[in-house]
Structures are given as structure tokens and as C-alpha cells.
Motif scaffolding. Structure first.
Motif, PDB file in Angstrom:
ATOM      1  N   VAL A  35       7.508 -50.391  -3.895  1.00 47.59           N
ATOM      2  CA  VAL A  35       7.731 -49.742  -2.609  1.00 47.59           C
ATOM      3  C   VAL A  35       6.412 -49.159  -2.106  1.00 47.59           C
ATOM      4  N   GLU A  36       5.709 -48.417  -2.978  1.00 47.31           N
ATOM      5  CA  GLU A  36       4.475 -47.747  -2.572  1.00 47.31           C
ATOM      6  C   GLU A  36       3.247 -48.541  -2.998  1.00 47.31           C
ATOM      7  N   ALA A  37       2.219 -48.518  -2.142  1.00 42.65           N
ATOM      8  CA  ALA A  37       0.978 -49.227  -2.425  1.00 42.65           C
ATOM      9  C   ALA A  37       0.273 -48.682  -3.662  1.00 42.65           C
ATOM     10  N   ILE A  82       9.031 -58.360 -11.398  1.00 42.50           N
ATOM     11  CA  ILE A  82       8.958 -56.960 -11.804  1.00 42.50           C
ATOM     12  C   ILE A  82       8.963 -56.113 -10.541  1.00 42.50           C
ATOM     13  N   ALA A  83       9.851 -55.153 -10.450  1.00 42.39           N
ATOM     14  CA  ALA A  83       9.926 -54.249  -9.302  1.00 42.39           C
ATOM     15  C   ALA A  83       9.566 -52.839  -9.757  1.00 42.39           C
ATOM     16  N   ILE A  84       8.801 -52.134  -8.918  1.00 43.83           N
ATOM     17  CA  ILE A  84       8.441 -50.748  -9.212  1.00 43.83           C
ATOM     18  C   ILE A  84       8.904 -49.870  -8.054  1.00 43.83           C
ATOM     19  N   VAL A  85       9.770 -48.929  -8.378  1.00 40.97           N
ATOM     20  CA  VAL A  85      10.312 -47.999  -7.394  1.00 40.97           C
ATOM     21  C   VAL A  85      10.002 -46.592  -7.872  1.00 40.97           C
ATOM     22  N   ASN A  86       9.542 -45.726  -6.985  1.00 39.89           N
ATOM     23  CA  ASN A  86       9.223 -44.349  -7.364  1.00 39.89           C
ATOM     24  C   ASN A  86      10.473 -43.595  -7.798  1.00 39.89           C
ATOM     25  N   GLY A  87      11.577 -43.741  -7.044  1.00 45.63           N
ATOM     26  CA  GLY A  87      12.787 -42.991  -7.330  1.00 45.63           C
ATOM     27  C   GLY A  87      12.606 -41.525  -6.969  1.00 45.63           C
ATOM     28  N   ALA A  88      13.321 -40.652  -7.624  1.00 47.18           N
ATOM     29  CA  ALA A  88      13.226 -39.202  -7.403  1.00 47.18           C
ATOM     30  C   ALA A  88      13.602 -38.808  -5.982  1.00 47.18           C
ATOM     31  N   THR A  89      14.517 -39.553  -5.370  1.00 40.04           N
ATOM     32  CA  THR A  89      14.985 -39.376  -3.983  1.00 40.04           C
ATOM     33  C   THR A  89      13.932 -39.774  -2.955  1.00 40.04           C
ATOM     34  N   TYR A  90      12.761 -40.162  -3.402  1.00 44.23           N
ATOM     35  CA  TYR A  90      11.661 -40.478  -2.482  1.00 44.23           C
ATOM     36  C   TYR A  90      11.897 -41.815  -1.771  1.00 44.23           C
ATOM     37  N   LEU A 121       5.375 -38.696  -7.287  1.00 43.15           N
ATOM     38  CA  LEU A 121       4.956 -38.932  -8.668  1.00 43.15           C
ATOM     39  C   LEU A 121       3.674 -39.746  -8.773  1.00 43.15           C
ATOM     40  N   PHE A 122       3.326 -40.478  -7.750  1.00 37.31           N
ATOM     41  CA  PHE A 122       2.121 -41.309  -7.780  1.00 37.31           C
ATOM     42  C   PHE A 122       0.844 -40.474  -7.689  1.00 37.31           C
ATOM     43  N   LEU A 123       0.968 -39.174  -7.457  1.00 40.80           N
ATOM     44  CA  LEU A 123      -0.188 -38.288  -7.479  1.00 40.80           C
ATOM     45  C   LEU A 123      -0.142 -37.344  -8.674  1.00 40.80           C
ATOM     46  N   ASP A 124       0.564 -37.736  -9.707  1.00 38.53           N
ATOM     47  CA  ASP A 124       0.608 -37.001 -10.969  1.00 38.53           C
ATOM     48  C   ASP A 124      -0.056 -37.880 -12.030  1.00 38.53           C
ATOM     49  N   PRO A 125      -1.289 -37.563 -12.441  1.00 40.86           N
ATOM     50  CA  PRO A 125      -2.000 -38.433 -13.388  1.00 40.86           C
ATOM     51  C   PRO A 125      -1.238 -38.693 -14.683  1.00 40.86           C
ATOM     52  N   ALA A 126      -0.526 -37.697 -15.193  1.00 38.67           N
ATOM     53  CA  ALA A 126       0.222 -37.898 -16.432  1.00 38.67           C
ATOM     54  C   ALA A 126       1.310 -38.958 -16.245  1.00 38.67           C
ATOM     55  N   VAL A 127       1.993 -38.915 -15.110  1.00 39.83           N
ATOM     56  CA  VAL A 127       3.036 -39.902 -14.826  1.00 39.83           C
ATOM     57  C   VAL A 127       2.423 -41.277 -14.612  1.00 39.83           C
ATOM     58  N   VAL A 128       1.314 -41.333 -13.910  1.00 42.87           N
ATOM     59  CA  VAL A 128       0.642 -42.619 -13.679  1.00 42.87           C
ATOM     60  C   VAL A 128       0.265 -43.264 -15.008  1.00 42.87           C
ATOM     61  N   GLY A 129      -0.202 -42.469 -15.963  1.00 41.66           N
ATOM     62  CA  GLY A 129      -0.525 -43.013 -17.280  1.00 41.66           C
ATOM     63  C   GLY A 129       0.688 -43.591 -17.981  1.00 41.66           C
ATOM     64  N   LYS A 130       1.829 -42.918 -17.877  1.00 40.04           N
ATOM     65  CA  LYS A 130       3.056 -43.428 -18.481  1.00 40.04           C
ATOM     66  C   LYS A 130       3.491 -44.748 -17.842  1.00 40.04           C
TER      67      LYS A 130
END
Length: 291
Positions: A35-37, A82-90, A121-130
Motif C-alpha cells: 500500500v505504502e511506498a 507477496i503483499a505488504i499492508v501497514n494495518g493498524a487502522t491506517y 509504523l513505517f517511521l519506526d526503525p525498530a518495526v522496519v527492522g522486523k
């Protein structure tokens, strides 16, 4: 003529072997739709030539919270491997589009996100690493994909990610608990990791959720700006309202720096380049000169 037959036969066999080798197609890139670039950029860095990525939202200034998805978005997502969705109501509107996708990565499920938490979540480095690790694992199991090559690209990305976290740690050492105000919490994770404290969190969350801030929260942010009790005002270019315009005008009138943090990866930038640019702007507003 018979004495030339072996040579002719050998040439024909070699020619046939070359033709067969040339006829074997190389594996098609794995189709990754996000969804997000920002998530697609992470996937592209780890996947390299093994993936073909497509982001549904790549134009700066779009607010995914209010987006009405189009049929073309549904078709694009449904065609992913493979699909990537942020989720979290975003961007939960995209979840039904992934029902038939072989591999689905919903970032919120790996981030420990809970209702009420910041969804950017895409601006949380810890989450990006996961997510980088999860994506590398999923990609490595695709047919024709070299797991060692994926691991090598993942290691290179992690090195870049370490550069971001090192910079945040250095900022935190200099700016622990420095107060800031925000009209919307898009960069809250980065600000937190840099040691900064968002003092008007309730106001920012109300704006994000398109709810009317309470009179108390409005009075608080007015006081913070008028009294210069914060070091800067953070804005989100995708969010506009007369109330926000008033706060920006007031901040500028009292000489308070106004820093814009967007929620869409700018075209042509990598995730880590984008984040470093945000941090440089913040540092400049704090008087560090972007060092």
C-alpha cells in the motif's frame, strides 16, 4: 563426405544445446505489491532484481485514512505474490484485497501494535527492522530465489538501518526530553527515539482521527506555542484545516520553527535517505545545523 560427418554432428549438437539453453527462461521477478511506498522501498532493497514492486500510494500529500480505494488498486493487490499492508487502522481498507495473495505481511501484527497506538509504523526503525527480516524470510522461500543473495542484501539494509539508529541515539544524548508540539503524530516514533517529548499528544491524535480536539487540548497547544514552551511545531503536509493553519501562523509569528514531516516516501528516495532527511531538518530546527 563421410569423413566430415562427426564434425558436422558435433556442431549440430553444440548448436542445439545453445538453443535449448537460450530457450530456458529466467525466473520472473516475484511480484510485491504494497500500500505504502516506504514498505515497497524496503522490499526492493532486500529483493533486488528478484522482485518487482508496486506501491498503491506513491504520491505525496495523500492521506490513507480517508482514501477511497479504486478497482485498479484491488486488481493490483490481488495479483501480488507477496503483499505488504501497514494495518493498524491506517490502510485496513486494503486487507480484503489480499485474501487470495499467497504471502501477506500485515505490519501491525509484527509490531506489537494495539488500538490507540500510533499507526505510522513505517517511521519506526525498530518495526522496519522486523518487517525487513520477515520479508527476507518469505522471499527466500519463493521458487528460484537465492536465499544467500537475499541474506546478503538484508545485511546491507541492516547496516543502513544501524546508521539511522546510531544517529537517533546521538540526538537523544543531546536532546533528551526537549519539548515539541505536533499537529498530527506522523513522526512521533522518530521524535521519541531522538529523545524529544511531544507535549500535545492528545491534540495530535484527535487531528489524526479526524475528531474535534477538546477545548482543554486546544488551550494547551495554544499555550505551548504562545509561550514558546516548545522548541518547534511539527506538521503533516497531508493534513489541512483552518485550525492547523491558525497554529502554523501563530508559531511563525512568535518565531517558532515549523517542521513538516510527511507520511509518503518522496519519489526517488530510499527509506533511510528519507529518514535521514527528516532528522536533519529536525536537527537544524534545534540548532544542530543538521550534524
Amino acid at each position: 563426405m563421410m569423413r566430415f560427418f562427426p564434425a558436422l554432428l558435433l556442431a549440430a549438437l553444440i548448436s542445439g544445446s545453445v538453443a535449448v539453453a537460450q530457450a530456458e527462461p529466467s525466473p520472473a521477478p516475484v511480484r510485491v505489491v504494497c500500500v505504502e511506498a516506504a514498505w515497497c522501498d524496503v522490499a526492493a532493497q532486500i529483493g533486488g532484481a528478484d522482485v518487482q514492486t508496486q506501491a498503491l500510494l506513491a504520491t505525496p500529500g495523500i492521506d490513507p485514512h480517508d482514501l477511497t480505494p479504486s478497482p485498479s488498486m484491488a486488481r493490483a493487490m490481488a495479483g501480488a505474490t507477496i503483499a505488504i499492508v501497514n494495518g493498524a487502522t491506517y490502510d485496513d481498507w486494503a486487507l480484503p484485497f489480499t485474501a487470495a495473495v499467497p504471502e501477506r505481511i500485515v505490519v501491525a501484527s509484527f509490531a506489537g501494535w494495539r488500538p490507540g497506538d500510533n499507526p505510522h509504523l513505517f517511521l519506526d526503525p525498530a518495526v522496519v527492522g522486523k518487517v525487513a527480516q520477515v520479508f527476507a524470510d518469505r522471499l527466500s522461500h519463493q521458487p528460484g530465489i537465492s536465499a544467500p543473495a537475499v541474506a546478503e542484501r538484508l545485511a546491507a539494509f541492516r547496516k543502513q538501518l544501524d546508521g539511522v539508529t546510531d544517529r537517533l541515539a546521538a540526538m537523544k544524548a543531546r536532546h533528551e526530553a526537549v519539548p515539541v508540539a505536533a499537529v498530527e503524530p506522523v513522526g512521533e516514533m522518530l521524535l521519541r527515539d531522538a529523545g524529544l517529548a511531544v507535549l500535545d499528544e492528545n491534540f495530535a491524535l484527535s487531528i489524526m482521527n479526524h475528531a474535534e480536539p477538546s477545548p482543554r487540548d486546544v488551550a494547551q497547544v495554544d499555550m505551548l506555542i504562545e509561550g514558546r514552551k516548545v522548541r518547534m511545531l511539527i506538521t503533516n503536509p497531508a493534513i489541512h484545516s483552518p485550525q492547523i493553519d491558525r497554529l502554523v501562523d501563530r508559531a511563525q509569528a512568535v518565531g517558532l520553527p515549523v517542521v513538516a514531516i510527511g507520511e509518503t516516501l518522496p519519489p526517488g528516495q530510499s527509506w533511510q535517505g528519507w529518514v535521514h532527511g527528516i532528522l536533519q531538518t529536525v536537527e537544524q530546527a534545534l540548532g544542530d545545523g543538521g550534524k
